[in-house]
Design a protein around this motif. Sequence first.
Motif, PDB file in Angstrom:
ATOM      1  N   GLY A  13       0.895  -1.361  -0.315  1.00 32.68           N
ATOM      2  CA  GLY A  13       0.370   0.140  -0.439  1.00 32.68           C
ATOM      3  C   GLY A  13       0.948   1.210   0.097  1.00 32.68           C
ATOM      4  N   GLU A 113      -4.103   0.574   7.589  1.00 33.89           N
ATOM      5  CA  GLU A 113      -4.028   0.367   5.824  1.00 33.89           C
ATOM      6  C   GLU A 113      -3.781  -1.294   5.671  1.00 33.89           C
ATOM      7  OE1 GLU A 113      -0.591   1.588   2.743  1.00 33.89           O
ATOM      8  OE2 GLU A 113      -1.027   2.980   4.151  1.00 33.89           O
ATOM      9  N   GLN A 116      -7.366  -2.702   5.328  1.00 37.56           N
ATOM     10  CA  GLN A 116      -7.359  -3.235   4.490  1.00 37.56           C
ATOM     11  C   GLN A 116      -7.361  -4.463   3.282  1.00 37.56           C
ATOM     12  OE1 GLN A 116      -6.705   0.761   4.705  1.00 37.56           O
ATOM     13  NE2 GLN A 116      -9.614   1.531   4.227  1.00 37.56           N
TER      14      GLN A 116
END
Length: 307
Positions: A13, A113, A116
């Motif tokens: 990410g 994050e 996710q």
Amino acid sequence: MSADAAAPVPVRGDRVEVRPPAPADEGAYAAAVTRSAQRLSEFAVPDPYNLPAIIASQSATYRTFMVHALEPEDGHGLVGRANVANVVRGSFNSATIGYDAYDPYVGKGLFAEGLQLILDLVFGDEPQGMGLHRIEANIQPANVRSAGLVRSVGFTHEGFSRDFLNLPGTDGRRAWRDHDRYTMLADDWPAAPYRHEPWRRVAAVVAGPPALDQRGLAPQLASELAVPLFSASVVPAVATLFELLRASPVGGVIEAKVAGPELRMGLARASLDPAVVPVFEPMHDASKRDVVAKALRVRAAFAARER
């Protein structure tokens, strides 16, 4: 590790990378868990040295994901760890998720994050993803930070489980701990943060004179359904009872001598379909069996309507 539990390639990410656990992580893992042990021990049993056992446990029904910071700080780069466990395939195709976030990264959004990215893998197509339909996180009610985390990525509160897990508390004593249940479905993912959790309204009408005591059907049915009782014994005006029902986010049980057009119009004004709401004859000494049977009918009627 079995062939059908092949580890996914790393997923990156903006600030973190998610990858399977490896022996090379043992030093960072020990440092991260040791540093975070006091905080984690309130709701978990931290063990800085169990990563080899975790690696050995990887299988088709138990997958671990490590969240690494792309810019490490303070001696180690391990943001957190998540376990996707109790994977059941077939018609269920669901699993549970548990996780730990490690200092000094807590509260900076890095683990959110990472979570996710993990959910992308949980719901993604096999073999890179797990192809699951549903994931469930069980969180102790006092663990508001953890509950806030799953809500921030779109989980919804689905229910409450009494005495769900036998865990030690801060005093070291084990006890059965209640948990709240938060869930995410593949069809919901990706989800908006803090998704609205709509009330599931249910309603019923006991069409007759109000019961004289709590043994009547209406008060017992309202208690069984966990909704308010709107009774003509308290508010004689039938129109007002239906207005109270309309204003209730959870629905309710109407107890009044009402039938025909007045009943149908009252339910319609309460934003309820008259064809769905069960109408029962009064019972002034209802047995528990009768009450539960009627509550099941109410829930089934509204569940069918939702489909």
